[in-house]
Write a protein that holds these residues in place. Sequence first.
Motif, PDB file in Angstrom:
ATOM      1  N   ILE A 168       0.770  -1.359   0.149  1.00 28.59           N
ATOM      2  CA  ILE A 168       0.147   0.186  -0.066  1.00 28.59           C
ATOM      3  C   ILE A 168       0.906   1.341   0.070  1.00 28.59           C
ATOM      4  CG2 ILE A 168      -1.627   1.302   1.449  1.00 28.59           C
ATOM      5  CD1 ILE A 168      -2.861  -1.145   2.200  1.00 28.59           C
ATOM      6  N   MET A 169       2.070   1.218   0.682  1.00 29.78           N
ATOM      7  CA  MET A 169       2.951   2.473   0.743  1.00 29.78           C
ATOM      8  C   MET A 169       3.375   2.802  -0.726  1.00 29.78           C
ATOM      9  SD  MET A 169       3.428   3.321   3.762  1.00 29.78           S
ATOM     10  CE  MET A 169       4.928   4.067   4.092  1.00 29.78           C
ATOM     11  N   PRO A 194       1.426   3.355  -3.652  1.00 28.99           N
ATOM     12  CA  PRO A 194       0.775   4.291  -4.049  1.00 28.99           C
ATOM     13  C   PRO A 194       0.611   5.545  -2.895  1.00 28.99           C
ATOM     14  CG  PRO A 194      -0.718   2.483  -3.283  1.00 28.99           C
ATOM     15  CD  PRO A 194       0.754   1.892  -3.634  1.00 28.99           C
ATOM     16  N   VAL A 195       0.712   5.236  -1.877  1.00 32.04           N
ATOM     17  CA  VAL A 195       0.805   6.358  -1.007  1.00 32.04           C
ATOM     18  C   VAL A 195       1.969   7.331  -1.092  1.00 32.04           C
ATOM     19  CG1 VAL A 195       1.181   6.822   1.367  1.00 32.04           C
ATOM     20  CG2 VAL A 195      -0.536   5.253   0.754  1.00 32.04           C
TER      21      VAL A 195
END
Lengths: 178, 425
Positions: free
Chosen positions: A99-100, A102-103
Amino acid sequence: MLDRGARALAALPRATLTLLRRLVELTLILLVGIMVVSVLMQVLGRYVFNFSIAGASEVATFAQIWMVLLGAGYAMRERLHVSIETFVEMLPVWLARAIMVPVAILCLWFLWVVFEGGLLLIEVGAIQTSAALQLSMQVPYIALPVSAAYFGLEAALAFGAAIIGRTSVTTGGGVRVD
Amino acid sequence: MIFTFGSFLLLLAAGAPMVFVLGVAGALTLAVTGATPLVVVAQRLYNGIDSFPLLAIPFFVLAGLIMEQGGIARAMVGLATALVGWIRGSMYMVATVTATGLSAISGSGSADTAAISSILLPEMKKRGYDLDYAAATVASAGSLGPIIPPSIIMVVLAMISDLSVGAMFLGGIVPGLIAAAGLMAGHWLYTRREPERYADAQPFELKRLATALREALPALSMPVIVVVGIIGGIVTPTEAAVLAVVAGLFIGLFVYREMTWRDLPKMMLRTAGISSAVMIIIGTASIFSWLVAIQDVPSMLAAWFAANVGSAWVFLIVVNVLLLIVGMFMESISALLILMPVLMPIAIHLGIDPLHFGVVVAINLSIGLITPPYGICLFIACTVSGRSVMQVSRVIWIPLIPLILMLLLSTYVPQVVLWLPRALM
């Protein structure tokens, strides 16, 4: 000989980074000092020497703007930024890392927007002067692109380290002042 | 709109720093709608931190660090012991009184909790106190920090809602003192169950008080400067903060000598880091709140509320409950920045005094600092005491009762909050 040269070349980015960070730290200390002294001068000027120093609060505010923007990058490095980690703590590690990606892209895009906007504001600032000191408004506006670049560097390093698993995704929630 | 909300949730869920959660959501909305040039992002960020009153934040952070390291907290403990150490459950009383004094220096509940935890919790352990209740006591005493002036929550709140920082500070004094008294009464009742365990109280002695007062006199100058400076209207809160820093430095370096010049750069750097982390959120939130304002969300909600609920009382109950829940999960500065631009216009629309509403919100969020599972003061006290949040949560409701009673009193009897600022300003 060649080997030593190559090693020195490889160490160059790290040495530059250390130097840059040291420079940022010294600047931040200096800015806090300027803020304290100029507000103190304002009070002393009013009550002890009986004249008001018009520029003092402007100097303090400009120093604050620089400190906040530049300090944001320092806070990224020191993991001081507040975050809510309730949800991410429940995820499996691989998913949290995935997830990191795209974050990190979104965050760096945001800093890019600030960087570009800052450059535009510097152009505008060339024809504006501050109210009290008649300083060019470029003085505070330069803080925007400079700090966005430094913040971007620290953010990229921090997110990168979390994505490849060098550091944990969670930071402990940051430091609180409430 | 879905895109914005989605990115907001994704970043929030991924545990990204709040500065980005708010900034990306704001910037994405602008980028997607395309009606406004993106330079607005940098412009709003700049405007958000271009504020003289906000300077109080770094100064109160620095004052808090000096208070912790310069021997000021220790001197306050000595004075509090001589003052209330004769009451049953003496250390619980001392913790509450010390925190009340420190609240008048630092402006941050977590700083106050950290300062008293490290000094008093080991002592309570040594005296055989109930450690869970001790941690609950220290946490609840620390939560007075943002209610009693100075208060960083109030500085931010005043800036968002265009209120006077000085007036807000004055509004917090009476509720803060009521809360301190209520907490002490609660501890007194609690210790009634096991009087033999709390037999360590020393009888009151005027001589001991005189000695403690003499020793604490330099330390007392810090809260006196802040409170008198603000009440008397001689200096602005920002200026009071700087004077407290200078006084604290002098005391730490030359009177108590618990600090050296060498500590100073480290403390200044820490101040810059902590303050930037908070204030940059104020900057990126101003993009967010600007968007909320131009889309006219607050007046739409206010009209809806006026048509469907209509009563200020019901609105205040809703806000009380909403903020207690939000405070359980979210850091209060971010909560303020997201919620106040919406809540304040509704309150004004319903005829609630903005100053009263502002102080009530600050009290509400301060109570959130000790509610499980994520109250920060609770968390700090648990870490220092070595007890788990679960264990301490079993007794935290006891000090919560007087705090919530004080919140209700301040919410529904506005004079409790408004009397002092109206009398003095």
